[in-house]
Design a protein around this motif. Sequence first.
Motif, mmCIF file in Angstrom:
data_model
loop_
_atom_site.group_PDB
_atom_site.id
_atom_site.type_symbol
_atom_site.label_atom_id
_atom_site.label_comp_id
_atom_site.label_asym_id
_atom_site.label_seq_id
_atom_site.Cartn_x
_atom_site.Cartn_y
_atom_site.Cartn_z
ATOM 1 N N SER A 28 25.028 22.249 -24.138
ATOM 2 C CA SER A 28 23.922 23.209 -24.249
ATOM 3 C C SER A 28 23.778 23.751 -25.674
ATOM 4 C CB SER A 28 24.139 24.346 -23.250
ATOM 5 O OG SER A 28 25.460 24.836 -23.298
ATOM 6 N N VAL A 29 23.381 22.864 -26.584
ATOM 7 C CA VAL A 29 23.203 23.228 -27.990
ATOM 8 C C VAL A 29 21.747 23.664 -28.204
ATOM 9 C CG1 VAL A 29 23.431 22.463 -30.388
ATOM 10 C CG2 VAL A 29 24.956 21.526 -28.618
ATOM 11 N N TYR A 84 24.849 31.106 -22.420
ATOM 12 C CA TYR A 84 25.140 29.761 -21.916
ATOM 13 C C TYR A 84 24.901 28.673 -22.961
ATOM 14 C CZ TYR A 84 20.065 29.582 -20.795
ATOM 15 O OH TYR A 84 18.689 29.616 -20.844
ATOM 16 N N ASP A 85 24.464 29.060 -24.176
ATOM 17 C CA ASP A 85 24.328 28.052 -25.238
ATOM 18 C C ASP A 85 25.606 28.019 -26.085
ATOM 19 O OD1 ASP A 85 23.711 30.618 -26.355
ATOM 20 O OD2 ASP A 85 22.815 29.629 -28.098
ATOM 21 N N GLY A 113 32.400 25.309 -26.916
ATOM 22 C CA GLY A 113 31.844 26.429 -26.173
ATOM 23 C C GLY A 113 32.798 27.061 -25.179
ATOM 24 N N ILE A 114 34.006 26.524 -25.057
ATOM 25 C CA ILE A 114 34.902 27.040 -24.009
ATOM 26 C C ILE A 114 35.369 28.458 -24.335
ATOM 27 C CG2 ILE A 114 37.088 26.078 -24.932
ATOM 28 C CD1 ILE A 114 37.627 25.339 -21.857
ATOM 29 N N PHE A 146 22.794 36.463 -18.953
ATOM 30 C CA PHE A 146 23.265 35.306 -19.733
ATOM 31 C C PHE A 146 22.093 34.766 -20.544
ATOM 32 C CE2 PHE A 146 26.064 34.141 -15.788
ATOM 33 C CZ PHE A 146 26.957 35.154 -16.091
ATOM 34 N N GLU A 147 22.129 34.969 -21.850
ATOM 35 C CA GLU A 147 21.027 34.419 -22.650
ATOM 36 C C GLU A 147 21.334 32.981 -23.086
ATOM 37 O OE1 GLU A 147 20.020 35.185 -26.648
ATOM 38 O OE2 GLU A 147 21.832 36.344 -27.063
ATOM 39 N N GLY A 148 20.317 32.308 -23.594
ATOM 40 C CA GLY A 148 20.479 30.895 -23.988
ATOM 41 C C GLY A 148 20.247 30.669 -25.471
ATOM 42 N N GLU A 149 20.283 31.756 -26.241
ATOM 43 C CA GLU A 149 19.947 31.598 -27.662
ATOM 44 C C GLU A 149 20.895 32.367 -28.589
ATOM 45 O OE1 GLU A 149 15.185 30.930 -27.365
ATOM 46 O OE2 GLU A 149 15.834 33.020 -27.634
#
Lengths: 461, 461
Positions: A28-29, A84-85, A113-114, A146-149
């Motif tokens: 999820s980049v 989550y990114d 990302g872990i 949970f944002e994605g950016e």
Amino acid sequence: MGKSINEIINENRDLYKQWLIDFCAVPSVAAQNRGMEESKKFLQHLFDTYIKEEVEFIETSGYPVAYSHIKSDSPYTISFYNHYDVQPEDPIELWNSPPFEATEKDGKIYARGIADNKGNLIARLAAVHALKQQNPYLPLNVKFIFEGEEEIGSIHLSEFAENHTDKIQSDGNVWEFGYRDVDGRLQVSLGVKGMLYVELSAEGANTDLHSANASIIESPAWRLLFALTSLKDQNDKVLIPGFYDDVIEPTDEEIEFLSQYLFDEEANKEHLGISQFVNNLTGLSLKKKHLFEPTCNICGINSGYTGEGSKTVLPNHAFAKLDFRLVPGQDSERILKLLREHLDNQGFQDIKIKEMSGVQAARTHPTETIVEAVIETVTESEEMSPNIVPNTPGTGPMYDLCQRFGIPSVSFGVGHYASNNHAPNENIRVQDFYKHIEQVADLIVRFEKKLASKGVVKSCN
Amino acid sequence: MGKSINEIINENRDLYKQWLIDFCAVPSVAAQNRGMEESKKFLQHLFDTYIKEEVEFIETSGYPVAYSHIKSDSPYTISFYNHYDVQPEDPIELWNSPPFEATEKDGKIYARGIADNKGNLIARLAAVHALKQQNPYLPLNVKFIFEGEEEIGSIHLSEFAENHTDKIQSDGNVWEFGYRDVDGRLQVSLGVKGMLYVELSAEGANTDLHSANASIIESPAWRLLFALTSLKDQNDKVLIPGFYDDVIEPTDEEIEFLSQYLFDEEANKEHLGISQFVNNLTGLSLKKKHLFEPTCNICGINSGYTGEGSKTVLPNHAFAKLDFRLVPGQDSERILKLLREHLDNQGFQDIKIKEMSGVQAARTHPTETIVEAVIETVTESEEMSPNIVPNTPGTGPMYDLCQRFGIPSVSFGVGHYASNNHAPNENIRVQDFYKHIEQVADLIVRFEKKLASKGVVKSCN
């Protein structure tokens, strides 16, 4: 009598680890628009199948925010912020295992990302899952945001917060990350630095040229280098006029925290293979610079031929990616303006600036109930007090989501001093992951009790 | 009466163009060890099938030198120096056609290496092929010396020349390249600059780090930038002490050549899309800087994350590729020593220097017979005198192969001012290719006559 929460967590260890492994398989980049839809599907599946609660994907001008409000009959609310990114995996050749195949070795799991911050995100979901096994009704309202950016500067989180003030309200927020020091002590941090991320570029002729032309044709690479080295001196002092003007100096109380804050210089130097820190600093001066002073860093620079061997070329384009880590008081927009003025005044009107993101710094006061609750939870669980950091050297959109709306925020999590965030071979220790699940479950119960015992009257769900 | 040489060349136009197209299809990038064996096979085939003369591939410590000695009963010898390797094609995305598929459009052929210098190499072979159709016995001995490492600094050509002094001896050498100016006038050049090519690098921690650490961990990118900007000032003056000490200033005669040398500033600026030259120079000062002054150029620089979007990283490695173009008097080894001393004195002992190649500058006197012959050939063929350049701003191993052994060398060829050597969309004009074949054939006949009429007595074949 039912099982204890830690017994339940223990019974579900394999399940929770599998969630983590599966989530880390999603690349999820956000910077490269990879795996973002897949991340949504993964989270949807987790909420539907295991948490058995609703999750919404709230649209923004960018990637959606995953939001879940797990209701209880309590008037109190705790919120968790995660993302989550993840960062891009480059330089991929330095990884010892595939970045998007979680690989367990010697008690650690390696994956992009872990540590930053799928491990935290999953641990917190696992804590709620475990609490619900014990009692379907949680002791207080829980909100997951949970944002994605985050890794591209949380460019739409402020917009989200403004448009959904009802959804972000809580009595206390747990921020995304946290680390253990070299001696194993858990850090609890009360703030973050801000950031201005820019790309500077210079252009030359309309094509790359044979380098024989360097005698008479201006080189954008040299232009960019002269512009960059006008930004700071060799003692790491930023030379942009006004850069330090608005810095709020740490209070005596914060300096006191800082002096108690453990930073093992020798262990850090050995771990990183360096002989000294910047300006040969040690002790309180070193810690002060790390936590309370802004930076000007080159994240990347590129021009011309960088492959094997030698190519004699005068490149016609050069660029650099810079991040300025900012401290409370500094405003990213003002710093951007000062940067432009400085370059213009130094004769670098031709250097273009592209703003990639701007984030304000944030700090929470240590007497807030959520901070007290976290400290108590950690002290009991670890059998030693945490290492309290007035703010971390890292950045997050804490201000936009919390302090701006009066919500206190505190951060602790699954990472450790050698987690290699943003770098190859990012990892967490498996035991730290389970420990965080236990601590978050404990915190949820404890926070509600503390609020009730203090007689806090608030209804914000 | 037989056909004229130009009639023979005209009848073989399609054949010669096909040789060129086929040669350009070989991606002979020595820097990346690509297509080198294929180049040998192509040349072997050309000599076997068409030239019908022997070609040897003489081993060196690197890629072999293709060598052919076409014998005649004359005591005189002309030699041609060319190279069969080419520059890398990066940045490939800026090419309008595939770099290794020669593409003809509007009277030009586009391909990597076609101007530098497969076009010249093929044209010279074609001239010999045409002469042999007219008369199987050439008027003088012809030697072809094609190296495979020019684009990586001719690192073994000096070794080759020392080990094979008999093979390189000649009465005059025609060097690899040549260009037409904006007004179509052909340049004849009598020398080349030298070069020192180095890679500078800096190392930081043993891994890339989250950029929050930039507050206390030294950045190799910043270190490298400070080291680089200590090398020259913003007016393009090199600051390395001693750098200019050994420069041999141009003679009055050379300055006179220079003042006659045509350099169309407006056409060049328009073609390159620039508003001014370095330091806003014009006229003789501009030409003097271009031809007679050394340079310090950044061919490439790289550190950290340079992909899309933003990654917040403190990279642990940075490097830059630099070429210094040197003028007669400057010794590349001494410049390397001065560079190291300067960095050390400036506190940059940590900056590593890797020498990639060193080449001496070279100049031939205009009264040499080979120079006179070329000027006569060009003047008759073009119906105007050439633009004589005391030396070009470019570099080649002319000294190691010629002046060091007393062999005069002169350069003219198939390129033009917009040939984009070393850059995307490298090209030559088809008509210039045919013209060079005619001129080289004429030169071979004329040079023998001039030597004989001067009564030169020399046996060097």
